[in-house]
Design a protein around this motif. Structure first.
Motif, PDB file in Angstrom:
ATOM      1  N   ALA A 180       0.840  -1.209   0.000  1.00 25.97           N
ATOM      2  CA  ALA A 180       0.000   0.000   0.000  1.00 25.97           C
ATOM      3  C   ALA A 180       0.871   1.252   0.000  1.00 25.97           C
ATOM      4  CB  ALA A 180      -0.927  -0.017   1.215  1.00 25.97           C
ATOM      5  N   GLY A 181       1.830   1.317   0.920  1.00 25.54           N
ATOM      6  CA  GLY A 181       2.695   2.499   1.018  1.00 25.54           C
ATOM      7  C   GLY A 181       3.524   2.706  -0.236  1.00 25.54           C
ATOM      8  N   THR A 182       3.962   1.595  -0.843  1.00 27.99           N
ATOM      9  CA  THR A 182       4.783   1.702  -2.059  1.00 27.99           C
ATOM     10  C   THR A 182       3.973   2.310  -3.206  1.00 27.99           C
ATOM     11  OG1 THR A 182       6.096  -0.210  -1.400  1.00 27.99           O
ATOM     12  CG2 THR A 182       6.083   0.323  -3.743  1.00 27.99           C
ATOM     13  N   LEU A 183       2.773   1.774  -3.423  1.00 28.78           N
ATOM     14  CA  LEU A 183       2.018   2.234  -4.593  1.00 28.78           C
ATOM     15  C   LEU A 183       1.481   3.656  -4.414  1.00 28.78           C
ATOM     16  CD1 LEU A 183       0.173  -0.907  -5.992  1.00 28.78           C
ATOM     17  CD2 LEU A 183       2.501  -0.117  -6.340  1.00 28.78           C
ATOM     18  N   ILE A 184       1.034   3.974  -3.217  1.00 31.02           N
ATOM     19  CA  ILE A 184       0.519   5.343  -3.034  1.00 31.02           C
ATOM     20  C   ILE A 184       1.689   6.323  -3.104  1.00 31.02           C
ATOM     21  CG2 ILE A 184       0.552   5.510  -0.476  1.00 31.02           C
ATOM     22  CD1 ILE A 184      -2.403   6.572  -2.514  1.00 31.02           C
ATOM     23  N   GLY A 185       2.834   5.937  -2.518  1.00 32.94           N
ATOM     24  CA  GLY A 185       4.010   6.812  -2.550  1.00 32.94           C
ATOM     25  C   GLY A 185       4.484   7.033  -3.976  1.00 32.94           C
ATOM     26  N   TYR A 186       4.532   5.955  -4.756  1.00 33.63           N
ATOM     27  CA  TYR A 186       4.985   6.091  -6.143  1.00 33.63           C
ATOM     28  C   TYR A 186       4.061   7.027  -6.921  1.00 33.63           C
ATOM     29  CZ  TYR A 186       5.632   5.124 -11.043  1.00 33.63           C
ATOM     30  OH  TYR A 186       5.814   5.286 -12.383  1.00 33.63           O
ATOM     31  N   ARG A 187       2.763   6.842  -6.742  1.00 28.83           N
ATOM     32  CA  ARG A 187       1.827   7.705  -7.491  1.00 28.83           C
ATOM     33  C   ARG A 187       1.962   9.166  -7.075  1.00 28.83           C
ATOM     34  NH1 ARG A 187      -1.745   5.353 -10.798  1.00 28.83           N
ATOM     35  NH2 ARG A 187      -2.467   3.209 -10.470  1.00 28.83           N
ATOM     36  N   LEU A 188       2.197   9.398  -5.797  1.00 32.18           N
ATOM     37  CA  LEU A 188       2.345  10.790  -5.335  1.00 32.18           C
ATOM     38  C   LEU A 188       3.649  11.402  -5.866  1.00 32.18           C
ATOM     39  CD1 LEU A 188       0.994  10.300  -1.707  1.00 32.18           C
ATOM     40  CD2 LEU A 188      -0.074  11.685  -3.512  1.00 32.18           C
TER      41      LEU A 188
END
Ligand SMILES: Cc1cc2nc3c(=O)[nH]c(=O)nc-3n(C[C@H](O)[C@H](O)[C@H](O)COP(=O)(O)OP(=O)(O)OC[C@H]3O[C@@H](n4cnc5c(N)ncnc54)[C@H](O)[C@@H]3O)c2cc1C
Length: 356
Positions: free
Chosen positions: A18-26
Protein backbone atom coordinates in the motif's frame (compact mmCIF):
# COMPACT_ATOMS: atom_id res chain seq x y z
CA UNK A 1 -0.25 11.60 -15.48
CA UNK A 2 -1.17 14.22 -12.84
CA UNK A 3 0.27 17.70 -12.80
CA UNK A 4 0.86 18.96 -9.29
CA UNK A 5 -0.15 22.61 -8.96
CA UNK A 6 2.02 22.77 -5.83
CA UNK A 7 4.57 20.35 -4.43
CA UNK A 8 3.19 18.81 -1.26
CA UNK A 9 5.37 17.19 1.41
CA UNK A 10 4.03 13.75 2.23
CA UNK A 11 5.02 11.20 4.83
CA UNK A 12 3.96 7.60 4.20
CA UNK A 13 3.77 5.51 7.37
CA UNK A 14 4.32 1.83 6.45
CA UNK A 15 6.01 0.89 3.19
CA UNK A 16 4.40 -2.42 2.28
CA UNK A 17 2.46 -2.75 -0.96
CA UNK A 18 0.00 0.00 0.00
CA UNK A 19 2.69 2.50 1.02
CA UNK A 20 4.78 1.70 -2.06
CA UNK A 21 2.02 2.23 -4.59
CA UNK A 22 0.52 5.34 -3.03
CA UNK A 23 4.01 6.81 -2.55
CA UNK A 24 4.99 6.09 -6.14
CA UNK A 25 1.83 7.70 -7.49
CA UNK A 26 2.35 10.79 -5.33
CA UNK A 27 5.98 11.09 -6.43
CA UNK A 28 4.90 10.72 -10.03
CA UNK A 29 2.45 13.57 -9.47
CA UNK A 30 5.43 15.76 -8.53
CA UNK A 31 5.27 15.65 -4.74
CA UNK A 32 8.02 15.10 -2.20
CA UNK A 33 7.48 11.81 -0.38
CA UNK A 34 9.28 10.43 2.68
CA UNK A 35 8.68 6.92 4.01
CA UNK A 36 8.91 5.38 7.44
CA UNK A 37 8.75 1.65 8.05
CA UNK A 38 9.69 -0.64 10.91
CA UNK A 39 11.66 -3.36 9.09
CA UNK A 40 11.66 -5.76 12.05
CA UNK A 41 7.86 -6.15 11.77
CA UNK A 42 6.32 -8.95 9.68
CA UNK A 43 4.69 -7.31 6.67
CA UNK A 44 1.98 -9.15 4.72
CA UNK A 45 3.65 -7.87 1.56
CA UNK A 46 6.85 -9.81 2.22
CA UNK A 47 4.99 -13.12 2.66
CA UNK A 48 2.28 -12.82 -0.03
CA UNK A 49 2.39 -14.99 -3.14
CA UNK A 50 0.94 -12.09 -5.12
CA UNK A 51 -1.53 -14.32 -6.93
CA UNK A 52 -4.04 -12.52 -9.11
CA UNK A 53 -6.95 -14.91 -9.27
CA UNK A 54 -10.03 -13.36 -10.87
CA UNK A 55 -12.34 -16.30 -9.99
CA UNK A 56 -12.48 -17.18 -6.31
CA UNK A 57 -14.36 -19.16 -3.71
CA UNK A 58 -16.16 -22.45 -3.87
CA UNK A 59 -18.88 -20.91 -6.03
CA UNK A 60 -16.42 -19.56 -8.59
CA UNK A 61 -17.38 -15.93 -8.32
CA UNK A 62 -15.67 -13.13 -10.22
CA UNK A 63 -13.66 -10.86 -7.92
CA UNK A 64 -15.10 -7.43 -7.18
CA UNK A 65 -14.42 -4.95 -10.06
CA UNK A 66 -11.83 -7.28 -11.57
CA UNK A 67 -12.46 -6.00 -15.12
CA UNK A 68 -11.25 -2.54 -14.01
CA UNK A 69 -8.57 -3.76 -11.60
CA UNK A 70 -6.66 -5.89 -14.12
CA UNK A 71 -5.72 -3.21 -16.68
CA UNK A 72 -4.72 -0.80 -13.89
CA UNK A 73 -2.55 -3.52 -12.32
CA UNK A 74 -0.82 -4.50 -15.57
CA UNK A 75 -0.08 -0.90 -16.36
CA UNK A 76 1.21 0.19 -12.93
CA UNK A 77 3.36 -2.90 -12.30
CA UNK A 78 4.74 -2.52 -15.84
CA UNK A 79 5.77 1.07 -15.06
CA UNK A 80 7.40 -0.01 -11.82
CA UNK A 81 9.26 -2.84 -13.58
CA UNK A 82 10.78 -0.27 -15.91
CA UNK A 83 11.60 2.12 -13.07
CA UNK A 84 13.15 -0.46 -10.76
CA UNK A 85 14.63 -2.87 -13.31
CA UNK A 86 13.01 -5.88 -11.63
CA UNK A 87 10.45 -8.33 -13.05
CA UNK A 88 7.24 -7.97 -11.07
CA UNK A 89 4.44 -9.31 -13.29
CA UNK A 90 4.35 -12.97 -14.33
CA UNK A 91 1.59 -14.06 -16.71
CA UNK A 92 0.95 -17.57 -15.40
CA UNK A 93 -2.03 -19.78 -16.19
CA UNK A 94 -3.98 -20.83 -13.10
CA UNK A 95 -5.34 -24.36 -12.86
CA UNK A 96 -7.68 -25.37 -10.09
CA UNK A 97 -8.80 -28.81 -9.03
CA UNK A 98 -12.47 -29.69 -9.26
CA UNK A 99 -12.98 -32.24 -6.52
CA UNK A 100 -16.31 -33.77 -7.48
CA UNK A 101 -19.32 -33.59 -9.76
CA UNK A 102 -20.84 -30.78 -7.70
CA UNK A 103 -17.81 -28.60 -8.33
CA UNK A 104 -17.90 -29.46 -11.99
CA UNK A 105 -21.59 -28.57 -12.31
CA UNK A 106 -21.08 -25.24 -10.53
CA UNK A 107 -18.18 -24.44 -12.82
CA UNK A 108 -20.12 -25.33 -15.97
CA UNK A 109 -23.13 -23.30 -14.80
CA UNK A 110 -20.92 -20.20 -14.40
CA UNK A 111 -19.57 -20.75 -17.89
CA UNK A 112 -23.00 -19.85 -19.30
CA UNK A 113 -22.77 -16.30 -17.92
CA UNK A 114 -21.48 -13.85 -20.56
CA UNK A 115 -19.88 -11.69 -17.83
CA UNK A 116 -17.44 -14.57 -17.24
CA UNK A 117 -16.27 -14.85 -20.86
CA UNK A 118 -12.48 -15.26 -20.97
CA UNK A 119 -12.26 -16.05 -17.25
CA UNK A 120 -13.34 -19.70 -17.27
CA UNK A 121 -11.35 -22.22 -19.28
CA UNK A 122 -13.05 -25.61 -19.37
CA UNK A 123 -10.32 -27.72 -20.88
CA UNK A 124 -7.06 -26.08 -19.83
CA UNK A 125 -3.58 -27.24 -20.83
CA UNK A 126 -2.16 -28.86 -17.67
CA UNK A 127 1.56 -28.56 -18.35
CA UNK A 128 3.52 -30.61 -15.79
CA UNK A 129 0.62 -30.97 -13.32
CA UNK A 130 -0.07 -34.67 -14.11
CA UNK A 131 3.65 -35.44 -13.84
CA UNK A 132 4.15 -33.87 -10.41
CA UNK A 133 0.83 -34.12 -8.58
CA UNK A 134 -1.81 -36.68 -7.64
CA UNK A 135 -4.57 -37.20 -10.23
CA UNK A 136 -7.75 -35.19 -9.56
CA UNK A 137 -11.43 -35.61 -10.44
CA UNK A 138 -11.14 -32.79 -13.01
CA UNK A 139 -9.34 -29.50 -13.63
CA UNK A 140 -10.48 -26.04 -14.64
CA UNK A 141 -8.48 -23.06 -15.84
CA UNK A 142 -8.84 -19.42 -14.77
CA UNK A 143 -8.16 -16.83 -17.46
CA UNK A 144 -6.33 -13.50 -16.84
CA UNK A 145 -4.47 -14.92 -13.84
CA UNK A 146 -0.97 -13.72 -12.94
CA UNK A 147 1.53 -13.46 -10.13
CA UNK A 148 3.01 -10.23 -8.86
CA UNK A 149 6.32 -10.40 -7.01
CA UNK A 150 5.15 -8.12 -4.21
CA UNK A 151 8.18 -8.77 -1.99
CA UNK A 152 10.59 -7.85 -4.80
CA UNK A 153 8.60 -4.68 -5.50
CA UNK A 154 8.64 -3.53 -1.87
CA UNK A 155 12.31 -4.29 -1.42
CA UNK A 156 13.53 -2.71 -4.70
CA UNK A 157 11.40 0.39 -4.05
CA UNK A 158 12.82 0.62 -0.52
CA UNK A 159 16.40 0.50 -1.79
CA UNK A 160 15.57 3.32 -4.20
CA UNK A 161 14.08 5.49 -1.45
CA UNK A 162 16.90 4.71 0.95
CA UNK A 163 19.48 5.72 -1.67
CA UNK A 164 17.60 8.99 -2.14
CA UNK A 165 17.59 9.62 1.64
CA UNK A 166 13.79 9.41 1.84
CA UNK A 167 13.43 6.16 3.81
CA UNK A 168 13.50 6.01 7.62
CA UNK A 169 13.85 2.55 9.16
CA UNK A 170 12.01 3.14 12.44
CA UNK A 171 8.71 2.25 14.08
CA UNK A 172 6.87 5.55 14.24
CA UNK A 173 5.43 6.18 17.68
CA UNK A 174 1.99 7.78 17.39
CA UNK A 175 2.68 10.48 20.01
CA UNK A 176 5.40 11.70 17.60
CA UNK A 177 2.70 12.66 15.09
CA UNK A 178 0.85 15.89 15.91
CA UNK A 179 -1.70 17.27 13.45
CA UNK A 180 -1.61 21.07 13.63
CA UNK A 181 -4.24 22.67 11.41
CA UNK A 182 -3.35 22.19 7.75
CA UNK A 183 -0.07 20.36 8.41
CA UNK A 184 1.45 17.73 10.68
CA UNK A 185 4.45 17.90 13.00
CA UNK A 186 6.34 14.62 13.07
CA UNK A 187 9.39 13.69 15.13
CA UNK A 188 11.48 11.13 13.26
CA UNK A 189 14.51 9.74 15.07
CA UNK A 190 14.50 12.74 17.42
CA UNK A 191 14.40 15.16 14.50
CA UNK A 192 11.30 17.42 14.25
CA UNK A 193 9.84 17.84 10.75
CA UNK A 194 6.73 19.27 9.19
CA UNK A 195 4.64 17.51 6.54
CA UNK A 196 1.64 18.81 4.64
CA UNK A 197 0.10 15.36 4.70
CA UNK A 198 0.60 11.97 6.29
CA UNK A 199 -0.79 8.79 4.72
CA UNK A 200 -1.05 5.80 7.07
CA UNK A 201 -0.43 2.41 5.40
CA UNK A 202 0.36 0.26 8.44
CA UNK A 203 -1.44 -2.92 7.37
CA UNK A 204 -3.15 -4.84 10.18
CA UNK A 205 -1.39 -2.76 12.87
CA UNK A 206 -3.65 0.17 11.96
CA UNK A 207 -5.96 -1.04 14.74
CA UNK A 208 -3.61 0.81 17.15
CA UNK A 209 -3.71 4.07 15.18
CA UNK A 210 -5.21 6.81 17.39
CA UNK A 211 -6.97 8.54 14.44
CA UNK A 212 -8.06 5.58 12.31
CA UNK A 213 -8.23 2.81 14.90
CA UNK A 214 -12.03 3.34 15.14
CA UNK A 215 -12.45 1.72 11.69
CA UNK A 216 -13.31 -2.01 11.68
CA UNK A 217 -9.77 -3.27 11.08
CA UNK A 218 -9.61 -7.04 11.04
CA UNK A 219 -6.67 -9.35 10.56
CA UNK A 220 -6.34 -12.80 9.05
CA UNK A 221 -3.13 -14.55 9.85
CA UNK A 222 -1.58 -16.64 7.09
CA UNK A 223 1.26 -19.13 7.20
CA UNK A 224 3.18 -20.47 4.20
CA UNK A 225 6.02 -22.83 3.33
CA UNK A 226 8.72 -22.27 0.78
CA UNK A 227 9.76 -25.66 -0.60
CA UNK A 228 12.18 -26.97 -3.17
CA UNK A 229 11.85 -30.11 -5.29
CA UNK A 230 14.53 -31.95 -7.24
CA UNK A 231 12.14 -32.26 -10.23
CA UNK A 232 11.57 -29.29 -12.55
CA UNK A 233 8.80 -27.15 -11.03
CA UNK A 234 5.24 -26.67 -12.29
CA UNK A 235 4.88 -24.17 -15.08
CA UNK A 236 1.59 -22.67 -13.82
CA UNK A 237 -0.22 -21.64 -10.64
CA UNK A 238 -2.00 -24.63 -9.16
CA UNK A 239 -4.85 -24.50 -6.65
CA UNK A 240 -5.59 -27.80 -4.96
CA UNK A 241 -6.65 -27.51 -1.29
CA UNK A 242 -3.75 -25.12 -1.06
CA UNK A 243 -1.94 -23.09 -3.69
CA UNK A 244 1.34 -24.18 -5.26
CA UNK A 245 3.02 -21.14 -6.73
CA UNK A 246 6.22 -21.74 -8.71
CA UNK A 247 8.86 -19.13 -7.90
CA UNK A 248 11.75 -20.25 -10.10
CA UNK A 249 14.72 -22.54 -9.44
CA UNK A 250 12.40 -25.46 -8.49
CA UNK A 251 10.98 -23.60 -5.52
CA UNK A 252 7.32 -23.13 -4.63
CA UNK A 253 5.35 -20.90 -2.36
CA UNK A 254 2.87 -23.25 -0.63
CA UNK A 255 -0.09 -21.87 1.25
CA UNK A 256 -1.76 -20.38 2.88
CA UNK A 257 -3.59 -20.87 6.15
CA UNK A 258 -6.31 -18.47 7.30
CA UNK A 259 -6.92 -17.66 10.95
CA UNK A 260 -9.12 -14.87 12.28
CA UNK A 261 -8.05 -15.62 15.85
CA UNK A 262 -4.38 -15.71 16.72
CA UNK A 263 -2.11 -14.90 19.64
CA UNK A 264 0.64 -13.27 17.62
CA UNK A 265 1.96 -13.12 14.08
CA UNK A 266 4.68 -15.81 14.43
CA UNK A 267 4.75 -19.16 12.57
CA UNK A 268 3.25 -22.07 14.53
CA UNK A 269 4.12 -25.81 14.51
CA UNK A 270 0.42 -26.70 14.07
CA UNK A 271 0.07 -24.78 10.85
CA UNK A 272 3.38 -26.01 9.53
CA UNK A 273 2.03 -29.53 10.01
CA UNK A 274 -1.25 -28.58 8.34
CA UNK A 275 0.59 -27.24 5.29
CA UNK A 276 2.87 -30.27 5.12
CA UNK A 277 -0.15 -32.58 5.25
CA UNK A 278 -1.86 -30.71 2.40
CA UNK A 279 1.36 -30.73 0.38
CA UNK A 280 1.78 -34.47 0.87
CA UNK A 281 -1.77 -34.99 -0.44
CA UNK A 282 -0.94 -33.34 -3.72
CA UNK A 283 2.76 -33.35 -4.62
CA UNK A 284 4.12 -36.72 -5.79
CA UNK A 285 7.82 -35.76 -5.90
CA UNK A 286 10.11 -35.38 -2.87
CA UNK A 287 10.61 -31.87 -1.52
CA UNK A 288 12.54 -30.07 1.19
CA UNK A 289 11.18 -27.19 3.25
CA UNK A 290 13.35 -24.10 2.99
CA UNK A 291 11.27 -21.66 5.03
CA UNK A 292 8.11 -21.36 7.11
CA UNK A 293 6.73 -17.81 7.16
CA UNK A 294 3.72 -15.98 8.54
CA UNK A 295 2.08 -12.55 8.51
CA UNK A 296 -1.32 -10.96 9.04
CA UNK A 297 -3.49 -9.74 6.16
CA UNK A 298 -5.19 -6.39 6.78
CA UNK A 299 -8.85 -7.34 6.37
CA UNK A 300 -12.07 -5.35 6.79
CA UNK A 301 -15.50 -6.57 7.82
CA UNK A 302 -17.08 -5.82 4.44
CA UNK A 303 -14.00 -7.02 2.49
CA UNK A 304 -13.37 -3.68 0.84
CA UNK A 305 -10.33 -1.42 1.19
CA UNK A 306 -10.31 1.56 3.53
CA UNK A 307 -9.44 4.84 1.87
CA UNK A 308 -9.82 8.48 2.69
CA UNK A 309 -9.01 11.49 4.83
CA UNK A 310 -9.67 11.74 8.50
CA UNK A 311 -13.01 13.52 9.07
CA UNK A 312 -11.50 16.02 11.56
CA UNK A 313 -7.84 16.08 10.55
CA UNK A 314 -7.78 16.32 6.73
CA UNK A 315 -3.96 16.31 6.67
CA UNK A 316 -4.16 12.65 7.77
CA UNK A 317 -5.27 9.90 5.37
CA UNK A 318 -5.39 6.14 5.32
CA UNK A 319 -4.79 3.52 2.62
CA UNK A 320 -5.50 0.10 4.09
CA UNK A 321 -7.77 -2.95 4.10
CA UNK A 322 -6.26 -4.64 1.05
CA UNK A 323 -7.11 -8.00 2.63
CA UNK A 324 -6.38 -11.17 0.70
CA UNK A 325 -6.21 -9.51 -2.72
CA UNK A 326 -3.79 -6.64 -2.36
CA UNK A 327 -1.89 -7.42 -5.57
CA UNK A 328 -4.96 -6.79 -7.73
CA UNK A 329 -6.67 -4.14 -5.56
CA UNK A 330 -3.80 -1.79 -4.76
CA UNK A 331 -3.00 -0.38 -8.23
CA UNK A 332 -6.48 0.97 -8.98
CA UNK A 333 -7.46 1.91 -5.42
CA UNK A 334 -4.20 3.84 -4.97
CA UNK A 335 -5.19 5.85 -8.05
CA UNK A 336 -8.59 6.60 -6.51
CA UNK A 337 -6.97 7.86 -3.34
CA UNK A 338 -4.44 10.04 -5.19
CA UNK A 339 -7.22 11.56 -7.34
CA UNK A 340 -9.14 12.24 -4.14
CA UNK A 341 -6.15 13.89 -2.44
CA UNK A 342 -5.12 15.84 -5.54
CA UNK A 343 -8.38 17.30 -6.73
CA UNK A 344 -11.10 16.13 -4.37
CA UNK A 345 -12.52 13.50 -6.75
CA UNK A 346 -15.10 11.53 -4.76
CA UNK A 347 -14.03 8.04 -3.72
CA UNK A 348 -16.28 5.15 -4.75
CA UNK A 349 -18.58 4.69 -1.73
CA UNK A 350 -17.59 1.01 -1.33
CA UNK A 351 -14.03 2.00 -0.34
CA UNK A 352 -14.60 5.39 1.26
CA UNK A 353 -13.89 5.26 5.01
CA UNK A 354 -16.98 7.44 5.44
CA UNK A 355 -19.08 4.25 5.11
CA UNK A 356 -18.21 3.49 8.75
C1 LIG B 1 0.21 -15.49 3.84
C2 LIG B 1 -0.31 -14.42 2.95
C3 LIG B 1 -0.53 -14.68 1.61
C4 LIG B 1 -1.02 -13.69 0.77
N1 LIG B 1 -1.17 -13.97 -0.55
C5 LIG B 1 -1.66 -13.03 -1.38
C6 LIG B 1 -1.82 -13.30 -2.76
O1 LIG B 1 -1.47 -14.37 -3.25
N2 LIG B 1 -2.35 -12.31 -3.56
C7 LIG B 1 -2.70 -11.11 -3.06
O2 LIG B 1 -3.17 -10.26 -3.81
N3 LIG B 1 -2.55 -10.81 -1.74
C8 LIG B 1 -2.05 -11.76 -0.90
N4 LIG B 1 -1.89 -11.48 0.42
C9 LIG B 1 -2.38 -10.19 0.90
C10 LIG B 1 -1.38 -9.07 0.69
O3 LIG B 1 -0.17 -9.45 1.25
C11 LIG B 1 -1.88 -7.80 1.32
O4 LIG B 1 -3.12 -7.42 0.77
C12 LIG B 1 -0.92 -6.62 1.12
O5 LIG B 1 0.41 -7.04 1.08
C13 LIG B 1 -1.14 -5.62 2.23
O6 LIG B 1 -0.18 -4.59 2.08
P1 LIG B 1 -0.09 -3.42 3.15
O7 LIG B 1 0.98 -2.52 2.65
O8 LIG B 1 -1.43 -2.85 3.42
O9 LIG B 1 0.36 -4.14 4.51
P2 LIG B 1 1.78 -4.71 4.96
O10 LIG B 1 2.46 -5.40 3.84
O11 LIG B 1 1.55 -5.50 6.19
O12 LIG B 1 2.65 -3.44 5.27
C14 LIG B 1 2.42 -2.61 6.38
C15 LIG B 1 3.75 -1.99 6.74
O13 LIG B 1 3.54 -1.00 7.75
C16 LIG B 1 4.64 -1.03 8.62
N5 LIG B 1 4.21 -0.37 9.86
C17 LIG B 1 3.11 -0.62 10.61
N6 LIG B 1 3.07 0.23 11.66
C18 LIG B 1 4.15 1.02 11.58
C19 LIG B 1 4.66 2.09 12.37
N7 LIG B 1 4.03 2.52 13.48
N8 LIG B 1 5.83 2.67 12.00
C20 LIG B 1 6.48 2.25 10.89
N9 LIG B 1 6.03 1.26 10.10
C21 LIG B 1 4.88 0.65 10.43
C22 LIG B 1 4.99 -2.50 8.75
O14 LIG B 1 6.34 -2.66 9.14
C23 LIG B 1 4.75 -2.98 7.31
O15 LIG B 1 5.93 -2.96 6.53
C24 LIG B 1 -1.34 -12.42 1.27
C25 LIG B 1 -1.08 -12.13 2.62
C26 LIG B 1 -0.57 -13.13 3.45
C27 LIG B 1 -0.27 -12.80 4.89
Amino acid sequence: MYLAAKTIDYLIVGQGLAGTLIGYRLERAGHHVDYVDAPEQRAASSVAAGIINPITGRRFVKSWRIDELLPAARSLYGELEALLGVQLWYELPLIRTLFNRGDENDWLARGGDPAYAGYLIDDPALGRIPELTQPAYAYAGVGHSARVDVAALVSAFRVRQRDAGRFHAVALAYPDVVPEGASVRVTLGGDPRRYDRVVFCEGWLARHNPWFGYLPHGGTKGEVLIVRTAAPALDRLFKHRIFLVPQGRNTYWVGATNANRFDDDSPTPTNRQYLEDRLREVLTVPYEILEHQSAVRPTVRDRRPLLGRHPKHPALSIFNGLGTKGASLAPLTSRWLVDHLEDGTALPPEVDLARF
